[in-house]
Each structure stands twice: as C-alpha cells, then as structure tokens.
Design an enzyme around this catalytic site. Structure first.
Site, PDB file in Angstrom:
ATOM      1  N   LEU A 141     -32.814  12.263  19.958  1.00 40.72           N
ATOM      2  CA  LEU A 141     -33.616  11.121  20.411  1.00 40.72           C
ATOM      3  C   LEU A 141     -34.259  11.439  21.749  1.00 40.72           C
ATOM      4  O   LEU A 141     -33.630  12.058  22.602  1.00 40.72           O
ATOM      5  CB  LEU A 141     -32.718   9.913  20.617  1.00 40.72           C
ATOM      6  CG  LEU A 141     -32.238   9.155  19.389  1.00 40.72           C
ATOM      7  CD1 LEU A 141     -31.276   8.076  19.821  1.00 40.72           C
ATOM      8  CD2 LEU A 141     -33.423   8.545  18.667  1.00 40.72           C
ATOM      9  N   CYS A 199      10.108  14.881  40.222  1.00 37.64           N
ATOM     10  CA  CYS A 199      11.340  14.445  40.863  1.00 37.64           C
ATOM     11  C   CYS A 199      12.361  14.327  39.739  1.00 37.64           C
ATOM     12  O   CYS A 199      12.131  13.603  38.768  1.00 37.64           O
ATOM     13  CB  CYS A 199      11.139  13.084  41.538  1.00 37.64           C
ATOM     14  SG  CYS A 199      12.702  12.369  42.051  1.00 37.64           S
ATOM     15  N   LYS A 249     -26.281   2.666  21.770  1.00 36.33           N
ATOM     16  CA  LYS A 249     -26.421   4.125  21.640  1.00 36.33           C
ATOM     17  C   LYS A 249     -25.076   4.789  21.957  1.00 36.33           C
ATOM     18  O   LYS A 249     -24.518   4.608  23.021  1.00 36.33           O
ATOM     19  CB  LYS A 249     -27.481   4.647  22.603  1.00 36.33           C
ATOM     20  CG  LYS A 249     -27.637   6.154  22.536  1.00 36.33           C
ATOM     21  CD  LYS A 249     -28.741   6.652  23.436  1.00 36.33           C
ATOM     22  CE  LYS A 249     -28.852   8.150  23.383  1.00 36.33           C
ATOM     23  NZ  LYS A 249     -27.638   8.846  23.802  1.00 36.33           N
ATOM     24  N   GLU A 271     -30.129  -1.238  18.906  1.00 39.12           N
ATOM     25  CA  GLU A 271     -28.710  -0.970  18.594  1.00 39.12           C
ATOM     26  C   GLU A 271     -28.048  -0.280  19.773  1.00 39.12           C
ATOM     27  O   GLU A 271     -28.730   0.379  20.550  1.00 39.12           O
ATOM     28  CB  GLU A 271     -28.590   0.033  17.436  1.00 39.12           C
ATOM     29  CG  GLU A 271     -29.120  -0.419  16.145  1.00 39.12           C
ATOM     30  CD  GLU A 271     -29.102   0.717  15.110  1.00 39.12           C
ATOM     31  OE1 GLU A 271     -28.449   1.752  15.351  1.00 39.12           O
ATOM     32  OE2 GLU A 271     -29.766   0.543  14.101  1.00 39.12           O
ATOM     33  N   CYS A 285      16.165   7.984  41.405  1.00 38.33           N
ATOM     34  CA  CYS A 285      15.052   7.840  42.358  1.00 38.33           C
ATOM     35  C   CYS A 285      14.506   6.409  42.284  1.00 38.33           C
ATOM     36  O   CYS A 285      14.127   5.942  41.208  1.00 38.33           O
ATOM     37  CB  CYS A 285      13.954   8.840  42.006  1.00 38.33           C
ATOM     38  SG  CYS A 285      12.428   8.542  42.910  1.00 38.33           S
ATOM     39  N   TYR A 326       0.852  -1.202   0.000  1.00 35.98           N
ATOM     40  CA  TYR A 326       0.000   0.000   0.000  1.00 35.98           C
ATOM     41  C   TYR A 326       0.887   1.250   0.000  1.00 35.98           C
ATOM     42  O   TYR A 326       0.673   2.175  -0.776  1.00 35.98           O
ATOM     43  CB  TYR A 326      -0.927   0.001   1.223  1.00 35.98           C
ATOM     44  CG  TYR A 326      -1.836   1.220   1.256  1.00 35.98           C
ATOM     45  CD1 TYR A 326      -3.095   1.182   0.664  1.00 35.98           C
ATOM     46  CD2 TYR A 326      -1.420   2.410   1.842  1.00 35.98           C
ATOM     47  CE1 TYR A 326      -3.921   2.300   0.654  1.00 35.98           C
ATOM     48  CE2 TYR A 326      -2.228   3.534   1.836  1.00 35.98           C
ATOM     49  CZ  TYR A 326      -3.485   3.470   1.249  1.00 35.98           C
ATOM     50  OH  TYR A 326      -4.287   4.585   1.244  1.00 35.98           O
ATOM     51  N   ASP A 327       1.895   1.241   0.876  1.00 30.78           N
ATOM     52  CA  ASP A 327       2.776   2.406   0.979  1.00 30.78           C
ATOM     53  C   ASP A 327       3.481   2.703  -0.340  1.00 30.78           C
ATOM     54  O   ASP A 327       3.679   3.853  -0.701  1.00 30.78           O
ATOM     55  CB  ASP A 327       3.826   2.194   2.083  1.00 30.78           C
ATOM     56  CG  ASP A 327       3.180   2.226   3.451  1.00 30.78           C
ATOM     57  OD1 ASP A 327       2.035   2.722   3.557  1.00 30.78           O
ATOM     58  OD2 ASP A 327       3.803   1.744   4.418  1.00 30.78           O
TER      59      ASP A 327
HETATM   60  S1  IVH Z   1     -30.841   6.970  15.015  1.00 30.88           S
HETATM   61  C1  IVH Z   1     -32.299  11.313  16.243  1.00 30.88           C
HETATM   62  N1  IVH Z   1     -29.090   5.522  16.217  1.00 30.88           N
HETATM   63  O1  IVH Z   1     -28.254   9.850  20.396  1.00 30.88           O
HETATM   64  C2  IVH Z   1     -32.373  10.563  14.988  1.00 30.88           C
HETATM   65  N2  IVH Z   1     -29.243   7.766  16.958  1.00 30.88           N
HETATM   66  O2  IVH Z   1     -30.125  12.419  21.253  1.00 30.88           O
HETATM   67  C3  IVH Z   1     -31.318   9.539  14.849  1.00 30.88           C
HETATM   68  N3  IVH Z   1     -27.583   8.345  18.714  1.00 30.88           N
HETATM   69  O3  IVH Z   1     -26.710  12.463  19.431  1.00 30.88           O
HETATM   70  C4  IVH Z   1     -31.731   8.321  15.481  1.00 30.88           C
HETATM   71  N4  IVH Z   1     -26.667   6.366  18.831  1.00 30.88           N
HETATM   72  O4  IVH Z   1     -27.545  11.260  17.329  1.00 30.88           O
HETATM   73  C5  IVH Z   1     -29.631   6.739  16.173  1.00 30.88           C
HETATM   74  N5  IVH Z   1     -27.558   4.027  17.093  1.00 30.88           N
HETATM   75  C6  IVH Z   1     -28.079   5.265  17.061  1.00 30.88           C
HETATM   76  C7  IVH Z   1     -27.635   6.314  17.883  1.00 30.88           C
HETATM   77  C8  IVH Z   1     -28.234   7.550  17.813  1.00 30.88           C
HETATM   78  C9  IVH Z   1     -26.652   7.578  19.309  1.00 30.88           C
HETATM   79  C10 IVH Z   1     -27.668   9.749  19.131  1.00 30.88           C
HETATM   80  C11 IVH Z   1     -28.235  10.891  18.431  1.00 30.88           C
HETATM   81  C12 IVH Z   1     -28.010  11.955  19.517  1.00 30.88           C
HETATM   82  C13 IVH Z   1     -28.088  11.169  20.781  1.00 30.88           C
HETATM   83  C14 IVH Z   1     -29.211  11.546  21.698  1.00 30.88           C
END
Ligand code: IVH
Length: 703
Positions: A105, A438, A141, A139, A443, A58-59
C-alpha cells in the site's frame, strides 16, 4: 440436516460404538462425517463466535477422531482438525512463489496527501465515465506480517509470507496452528487471499512477562513478536503464541466476499462519500481511541474504493494498487534522558534494571520510568546513565527504548553496572549469563511482589490491598505468603492493624469484603495467582477448564501426559508446574488456602469473565419473582460483569419495583435503564431459559 442434529447423531453413534467395533464398510463415511462436523464446529467457535456445543462435547468428538486416526492412520485427510497442529520441527522454510505479485500500500500522512490521491483518482475515473462518483470504505490498517493463503477445493494448501512480493517463505505448517484460520472453506473453490498475521496485545503482554521471568529480552511490540513467532521452526511453540490472522483482500476471486467464504475479517469498517468525510474519520481522535482499545494493534487506516468496476478501471502503479491507500497515524516517539537506574526485584527473584527518566508526555501519558529489561538489552542498545534516548509508545502499549541518540553524548555518560546485592534483602545475587537473581526465599520484595500479583485484577482481584498496604503487611511480618492474606479478616488482627496509618474503618471493611469475596472466584484466578512462572491468565484458564471436578489432580499435576494434552502448553511450562507442585512449602500454602475455604472446584464460577473480555457491566435493583442472585448469575455466565451498585463504568441497570436510590444514581450517571421484563428479555434473549415463572411484577390496582 442442521449441524446440531448431525452432531447429536454422531454423539449417539459414538456412544454405541467403540472405535474397534466400527465396520470397515462404515468407517470411511463416518470418518468424513466426523471430520466435517468438527470443522463446522471450529467455524462456529472461531469465526462466528457462537459455539453450538460445549468444550467438553467438542473434546469428546475430537478424542474419538484421534482414536480412529490412531488405529487407521491411512484414513487421515488433510482437513482433519488433528492435522492443524503437527508436532514437527522443520529445519528451514522453503521458498515459494506468490500467485500474483503481492503489492504494498502507498502511505499517506495528512489531509493534503489524501486530497491529492482523491483528485488523481477522479482524473482517471472521470476519463472513463465523466459522471463517476467515488464511495470509500475505511478499515483499520494492520502492519505486521502479510501473508498469502491458497485454498484449493475447500482446503488450505499453502501459506506464503510476503517476502519481496514475488517470492516468500512457505509457512503452511505454522499457519495451521493459527486457530481462527479455517482449514476448510465454505465452498469447494480455488482462491488466493491475503491477510495479516498478528499477535493480540494481551498475548504479547503475557509472552513478554514470561520472557522477563526467563531473563529474555521482551519483544518491543506485537509486530516483532508475531514475526518472531511465525518463523519459529518448532510448530508446537508457534501454537503457544496464540497468533491470529485477519483476511482483507481476495487476490483471485471476486464472486464472493471474504466473509461469505468463512474467512475471518476484522469487523470494523466505516464508509464515506467524499474525501472530506474520509479525512474527518482519519483525523477523528475518537476513531483512534476506539482502535487503541482493541486487543489488536493498528498503525493507521486503509481507505479503499468500494466499487468493483472502478477498482478494476483505476489499475495500479508498479508497486502499489490505486484502489487503496494507507493513512498512517502519526508515529509516537519522544526523546528524553536517563537520570538514574534502579534495580527491581520480581516475584521470581529476577532483578530488572529500570531507568528513571526526565519526565515527558507521550501519546497521552506522562512517562518517568522505562524498563531496561536486562543486561543483554543494555549492551545491545548501548545504554549509559545520562544518555539521551528515543522512546516509542503506540496505543495503550508500554513504552520501549528504540535507540540511544549517540550524537548528543557529552562524555559525561556512565556505564550501568550490574547489581552485586539484592536491593531489597541485601543478599548477594546469583548471576546466570546476563541475568541476576535474588535466591533468598524470604526476600521481602519477592514476597511483596507475589502478594501483589495474587491480589491483582487478573488473579484474585482483592480490592483494598494496594502497594502501600502490602508494604505495611510484609514489613511488619503480618503477611509472609499469599495464604496469610486470609488472616486479615480475623477480628483480633484487625484491631492490631488499626494502629497503622491507612487502616481506618473504611479500609478494614474494604479489605474484609475483598478477602471474603475472593474465596468465591473461578479456579483459573487462583491458578494464575499462585505465580507459577509461565502460567499466566491464558494457561491458567486452559488448565482449569481441562480439569474435571477433582482438585486433587491439581495438587498432582506432576502428570506430564495430562498437561501435554492441553493445547498450547510447552515443555518449560510443564516443568514449572511440576516444580511448583513438588515443592513442600507450596503445598503447605495450598492446604492453608483450602482450609480457609478458597474455591478449588473447577466447575464453580468458571464461566465468569474478566473485565477486558466482558460484553458489558451491569447492576440490578430487583424486586421481581426471580431472585436477584439468579439473574446476576445468568448475566455473569453470559459474559457480563456485575456491579453491586451502579458506578461510572456500569453500562446498564435492571430495575424492578421500588428502585429508589439506585435508579436516581443510574440516571445521574447516564446509565441505560431497563425497567420492564419484556424489554429486558428482548435485549437479553438468553434470559428466556432462566425460568418458566412469569417474573412480571404484580401490579396492584389502585381501585
Ligand atoms: S488491502 C496492498 N487492507 O498494509 C493491497 N491492506 O503496505 C492490499 N494492510 O502489509 C490492500 N491492513 O498488506 C489492505 N485492511 C487492510 C490492510 C492492508 C494492512 C497492509 C498490506 C501491507 C501493509 C502496507
């Protein structure tokens, strides 16, 4: 044409043509071909995690591209991989408007909140279609720095922070330093996506270590670290922070999924057909534990309605979409009291104040000590002896003082005074700004810390030399520097050692083995173990992998240009490396290490992984035709860790004939057993290339 074939053609073209020999007619086409080829390899590497060529190959391609661009700067296209990192310092970030309002959210905190959301969703959707049934996905967060990415006709054009939802800051230039974000999409379309910029926990820990070494206050969590990093005005520094970005939402396009566009998604998703099943997942400790074990920090889960029609039908409130909701994990905070303060000497001599606490339980751990970092931190948080404090700890992460509970002060609180003498050697300390050092080169505490670092898991990983052993060795002047550790396998010295407590036969032979084994480890471990400020696991790995077979380069890495060419190395690190290798004492230690036979060849053992990155742990009891060592080496090169005998953390064992006691042990420990070559090859196809010899055991007929 396949990428491999295309790459081969390009490689052979490069071999035959100096840049200056390329005709004007061919130049433009070849340039575009080369850029596309590198972009595709980036995708293979960062997104598919399946590189098709070696780093070296790659390099070579990358260097050739750079040469073309140097001679013909007019040709440079914005999606050229060289444009990812612009050595540019911006003075401010421009404001930029989002394509649509970035909503946030809504949060839920318990089962009841989730049930209510589900009821409301059913109410709306069954009005449209009485038979509607909701399927949810769940999922992880992220809660760091939300960003909108705009791609126009393949190419990343703009990255905007969330700001107030309507207008944010244009951080495009820094976004381009984030390696897992492609500069180019799979399709030539216009699309706006949303994701989160994050700092992996491992990077954050290394960064904090560096900050502590420099006397700076560490970042309380990965979130602060990521936010503080992406807004840096120096893009080169941003590149060193190894940020990542995961995409979770498409804002303007619903014909393709995020993955189909070749954008990075954090692949952990569960599905549920009822809100009860959703709740069970949200409250499941195993789910939380699994997320805690990741290198990314999460603060909850996001529950999403899966069906696109339902997502459109359900709409949104003024601020939040109804198609998704966050479930926040309970905050991990606790209150306790500062009982006393100690001063700890680090391996660079920096003195760190540490608070001894009234012990408390916090997210599964008993806490009795917490770092106060430095006197800036003590002043900023206004921490006194006997203060009551709020502590935070998320996931597997180090605890941090959030604030002092001032309304619980009794008037008995005492100011924390700075140290006048080193707590270990009693020499006067050196005070620079709010930090204390120090400076005594001999030491004992500094020496102990250096040795502990050298033998630690991420460095030479020498088993058997723990804190108490290091104390004995240094306090009795047996070991004065890291190279002296290799005296420990000397018979006469071992005889002497036996008069100390701890040094029984078992301990001595454990140390012996650990010391011997450490001579055959990857060079990156040694580089990390030298304890050069700023050279942690990652930088050590980068330096080692950039080295050819010339160890002397390392002794002379005073070559600033060479160091600069390593992606992610900053000025300060270069200075530290140079200072280290210019020091006569350090060079003497290196020579001592070389003389005892420590591996200093960057080509040797370099593919072996560390346990936190490993794909699995394995053991072998082998009587097949291929030597056991060869099989072990193949597995190790492919990302597995070898255990001499099966232990609790071993994932699987390969068993040949006459397996005996190891097989019994594996069975006891519930370890997966692979007994037949066919099943082993099926599970680990990389072994196919090991040999042409049929390694099946010779089955002897009984008749
Ligand atoms: S989808 C708001 N999926 O949580 C519309 N949001 O408000 C998007 N966030 O910073 C919804 N993980 O951006 C979605 N897996 C995930 C997420 C997610 C984090 C965020 C969102 C915001 C925070 C709270």
């Amino acid at each position: 044409m396949s990428l491999s074939q295309e790459t081969k053609n390009i490689q052979s073209y490069i071999r035959d043509h100096k840049v200056s020999d390329i005709s004007a007619k061919e130049l433009s086409d070849f340039y575009i071909q080369l850029v596309d080829c590198l972009v595709d390899h980036n995708h293979q590497y960062y997104i598919e995690a399946n590189p098709l060529i070696s780093d070296k190959e790659y390099d070579e391609l990358f260097d050739y591209l750079k040469k073309i661009e140097e001679i013909h700067p007019e040709i440079i296209t914005s999606n050229s991989p060289t444009q990812g990192l612009v050595w540019q310092i911006s003075t401010w970030f421009q404001q930029a408007k989002h394509s649509t309002k970035l909503m946030s959210l809504e949060n839920t905190y318990n089962a009841q909140d989730l049930e209510q959301r589900d009821e409301r969703a059913y109410k709306i959707l069954t009005k449209i279609n009485p038979e509607d049934k909701i399927h949810y996905s769940i999922e992880p967060k992220f809660d760091w720095l939300s960003v909108e990415l705009l791609y126009k006709e393949w190419t990343l054009k703009q990255a905007i922070t969330r700001g107030d939802g309507w207008v944010g800051e244009d951080i495009t230039i820094n976004m381009k330093t984030i390696k897992n974000i492609p500069q180019k999409l799979k399709y030539p379309i216009d699309v706006a996506v949303r994701g989160e910029i994050l700092m992996p926990k491992s990077v954050w820990k290394d960064l904090n270590k560096e900050r502590e070494e420099d006397g700076e206050t560490p970042f309380a969590n990965t979130r602060n670290a990521a936010a503080g990093s992406i807004k840096l005005l120096d893009s080169w520094e941003v590149a060193r922070r190894w940020l990542v970005c995961y995409i979770y939402d498409i804002l303007s396009w619903d014909k393709k999924t995020i993955e189909e566009l070749w954008l990075p998604v954090f692949k952990r998703k569960k599905e549920a057909d009822s809100i009860d099943a959703v709740i069970a997942i949200c409250l499941d400790e195993k789910v939380k534990k699994e997320l805690d074990a990741q290198d990314i920090e999460f603060d909850g889960l996001v529950i999403k309605i899966q069906n696109q029609q339902q997502r459109n039908d359900i709409g949104s409130t003024e601020h939040h979409p109804r198609r998704a909701v966050a479930y926040k994990f309970p905050a991990q905070l606790a209150a306790t009291q500062v009982l006393s303060v100690d001063f700890q000497v680090g391996r660079t001599g920096i003195i760190t104040p540490v608070a001894n606490l009234e012990p408390i339980q916090l997210s599964g751990a008993k806490l009795q000590r917490v770092s106060l970092h430095n006197f800036d931190f003590i002043k900023e948080k206004d921490i006194h002896l006997h203060d009551r404090i709020r502590l935070q700890r998320s996931g597997e992460v180090i605890p941090y003082i959030v604030s002092v509970i001032t309304n619980r002060r009794t008037g008995q609180e005492i100011q924390i005074d700075s140290p006048k003498h080193c707590p270990s050697c009693k020499e006067p300390v050196n005070n620079i700004d709010m930090h204390y050092y120090c400076t005594n080169a001999h030491c004992p505490e500094k020496t102990k810390q250096k040795i502990q670092h050298f033998v630690s898991k991420n460095c030479m990983d020498i088993q058997g030399i723990g804190e108490s052993i290091v104390d004995i060795l240094v306090d009795n002047n047996i070991v004065e520097n890291i190279a002296d550790i290799y005296k420990l396998n000397d018979n006469t010295l071992q005889m002497q050692l036996r008069r100390f407590p701890w040094f029984g036969d078992k301990k001595v032979s454990e140390i012996n083995k650990g010391v011997e084994e450490s001579k055959h480890k990857a060079l990156r471990r040694l580089l990390n173990g030298l304890g050069i400020p700023h050279v942690g696991k990652k930088i050590a790995q980068d330096i080692a992998s950039q080295m050819n077979d010339e160890w002397w380069i390392m002794k002379n890495v005073t070559n600033t240009e060479w160091l600069k060419s390593i992606y992610g190395i900053g000025e300060k690190t270069i200075e530290n490396v140079r200072t280290y290798f210019e020091d006569k004492d350090n060079m003497a230690i290196l020579e001592q290490l070389e003389a005892v036979g420590i591996n200093m060849d960057p080509q040797k053992y370099n593919n072996y992984v560390d346990s936190d990155e490993a794909k699995g742990n394995f053991s072998i009891t082998w009587t097949f035709d291929i030597p056991r060592e060869k099989i072990a080496e193949y597995f190790q090169k492919n990302g597995y860790i070898f255990h001499e005998s099966p232990i609790k953390t071993t994932d699987f064992i390969l068993i040949g004939e006459k397996a005996g006691s190891k097989k019994n042990k594996a069975q006891e420990l519930w370890i997966t057993i692979y007994e037949w070559w066919e099943s082993i090859i099926k599970e680990f196809p990389f072994l196919k290339t090991i040999t042409t010899i049929d390694p099946k055991p010779q089955v002897q007929s009984l008749f």
